[in-house]
Design a protein around this motif. Sequence first.
Motif, PDB file in Angstrom:
ATOM      1  N   ALA A   1      -2.887 -24.448  43.454  1.00 17.34           N
ATOM      2  CA  ALA A   1      -3.613 -24.861  44.655  1.00 17.34           C
ATOM      3  C   ALA A   1      -3.215 -24.012  45.859  1.00 17.34           C
ATOM      4  O   ALA A   1      -4.071 -23.534  46.616  1.00 17.34           O
ATOM      5  N   GLU A   2      -1.914 -23.812  46.031  1.00 16.94           N
ATOM      6  CA  GLU A   2      -1.416 -23.081  47.197  1.00 16.94           C
ATOM      7  C   GLU A   2      -1.827 -21.614  47.162  1.00 16.94           C
ATOM      8  O   GLU A   2      -2.242 -21.048  48.174  1.00 16.94           O
ATOM      9  N   TYR A   3      -1.746 -21.010  46.001  1.00 22.80           N
ATOM     10  CA  TYR A   3      -2.037 -19.581  45.891  1.00 22.80           C
ATOM     11  C   TYR A   3      -3.516 -19.269  46.058  1.00 22.80           C
ATOM     12  O   TYR A   3      -3.869 -18.104  46.296  1.00 22.80           O
ATOM     13  N   THR A   4      -4.379 -20.249  45.918  1.00 20.04           N
ATOM     14  CA  THR A   4      -5.820 -20.019  46.062  1.00 20.04           C
ATOM     15  C   THR A   4      -6.408 -20.711  47.291  1.00 20.04           C
ATOM     16  O   THR A   4      -7.623 -20.721  47.469  1.00 20.04           O
ATOM     17  N   ASP A   5      -5.557 -21.276  48.118  1.00 19.70           N
ATOM     18  CA  ASP A   5      -6.015 -21.974  49.328  1.00 19.70           C
ATOM     19  C   ASP A   5      -6.784 -20.998  50.218  1.00 19.70           C
ATOM     20  O   ASP A   5      -6.248 -19.958  50.621  1.00 19.70           O
ATOM     21  N   PRO A   6      -8.042 -21.302  50.527  1.00 20.82           N
ATOM     22  CA  PRO A   6      -8.857 -20.361  51.313  1.00 20.82           C
ATOM     23  C   PRO A   6      -8.459 -20.263  52.781  1.00 20.82           C
ATOM     24  O   PRO A   6      -8.976 -19.399  53.496  1.00 20.82           O
TER      25      PRO A   6
ATOM     26  N   ARG B   1      -8.611 -21.766  41.487  1.00 20.40           N
ATOM     27  CA  ARG B   1      -7.603 -22.814  41.311  1.00 20.40           C
ATOM     28  C   ARG B   1      -7.713 -23.429  39.923  1.00 20.40           C
ATOM     29  O   ARG B   1      -6.690 -23.648  39.248  1.00 20.40           O
ATOM     30  N   GLU B   2      -8.940 -23.712  39.476  1.00 23.54           N
ATOM     31  CA  GLU B   2      -9.136 -24.329  38.164  1.00 23.54           C
ATOM     32  C   GLU B   2      -8.636 -23.415  37.052  1.00 23.54           C
ATOM     33  O   GLU B   2      -8.031 -23.882  36.075  1.00 23.54           O
ATOM     34  N   GLU B   3      -8.867 -22.126  37.181  1.00 26.12           N
ATOM     35  CA  GLU B   3      -8.397 -21.181  36.166  1.00 26.12           C
ATOM     36  C   GLU B   3      -6.872 -21.128  36.129  1.00 26.12           C
ATOM     37  O   GLU B   3      -6.267 -21.064  35.044  1.00 26.12           O
ATOM     38  N   LEU B   4      -6.253 -21.170  37.284  1.00 29.41           N
ATOM     39  CA  LEU B   4      -4.790 -21.145  37.329  1.00 29.41           C
ATOM     40  C   LEU B   4      -4.197 -22.458  36.832  1.00 29.41           C
ATOM     41  O   LEU B   4      -3.131 -22.466  36.209  1.00 29.41           O
ATOM     42  N   GLU B   5      -4.866 -23.560  37.104  1.00 27.09           N
ATOM     43  CA  GLU B   5      -4.392 -24.846  36.588  1.00 27.09           C
ATOM     44  C   GLU B   5      -4.437 -24.859  35.058  1.00 27.09           C
ATOM     45  O   GLU B   5      -3.553 -25.431  34.406  1.00 27.09           O
ATOM     46  N   ALA B   6      -5.448 -24.208  34.492  1.00 19.83           N
ATOM     47  CA  ALA B   6      -5.540 -24.113  33.035  1.00 19.83           C
ATOM     48  C   ALA B   6      -4.375 -23.291  32.483  1.00 19.83           C
ATOM     49  O   ALA B   6      -3.806 -23.624  31.429  1.00 19.83           O
ATOM     50  N   VAL B   7      -4.002 -22.236  33.179  1.00 23.33           N
ATOM     51  CA  VAL B   7      -2.857 -21.428  32.772  1.00 23.33           C
ATOM     52  C   VAL B   7      -1.573 -22.269  32.845  1.00 23.33           C
ATOM     53  O   VAL B   7      -0.724 -22.215  31.938  1.00 23.33           O
ATOM     54  N   ALA B   8      -1.430 -23.036  33.924  1.00 22.96           N
ATOM     55  CA  ALA B   8      -0.250 -23.891  34.080  1.00 22.96           C
ATOM     56  C   ALA B   8      -0.153 -24.896  32.940  1.00 22.96           C
ATOM     57  O   ALA B   8       0.938 -25.151  32.406  1.00 22.96           O
TER      58      ALA B   8
END
Length: 205
Positions: free
Chosen positions: A98-103, A181-188
């Motif tokens: 979330a933080e890394y993709t915050d616009p 964010r959704e793509e990174l959450e999937a990685v997490a």
Amino acid sequence: MATKQRGRPRSFDRETALEKALRTFWEQGYETTSVSDLTRELGIGAPSLYAAFGDKRTLFAEVLQRYAVSYGAFGARALEEESTVRAGVERMLREAAAEYTDPTHPHGCLVIHAAVNCATPEVEQTLRDQRNANVASFEDRIKAAVASGELPRDTDTAALARYVGAVLQGLSQQSRDGATREELEAVAELAMRAWPVPEAAASTR
């Protein structure tokens, strides 16, 4: 005859200027951010910049401190507030997504991105030390989990801590490359599948 007053303008707000400097370094990295970039973004002259913050390297050191207690504080907070290290790491990775993709601010992690193409040895070492300190803090938390029985006795604490650090760094770079964010959450979520199974849970399988 009145002389022209030099130095910072009367409307100068140091905290606002520091935040602008943080975002400039975050977006551009340390090496490619020039004093001219900083004075333009902060809206002050070079003499005012030096008077308020010292040289570029001194300003960057202060920026790192500000980042650590603001945008970059989510990791330590997650590990401190969750009752298990697994829950803390999982929360940290999700919050990183979330933080890394915050616009509302530059993507990724300042400590990771600022090191790209850094040719100033002292700054490069400072950033390396900070990243290594983060990994060391992960390992301390993991060791405590092993001691309490939360993790298996044979857990490679150093490797697991490095793994967490590598995933975080990967999330940061992926966000800079446009991952959502959704793509990174999937990685997490995938990353947590490699987490060691507690001995008690393993014995019931």
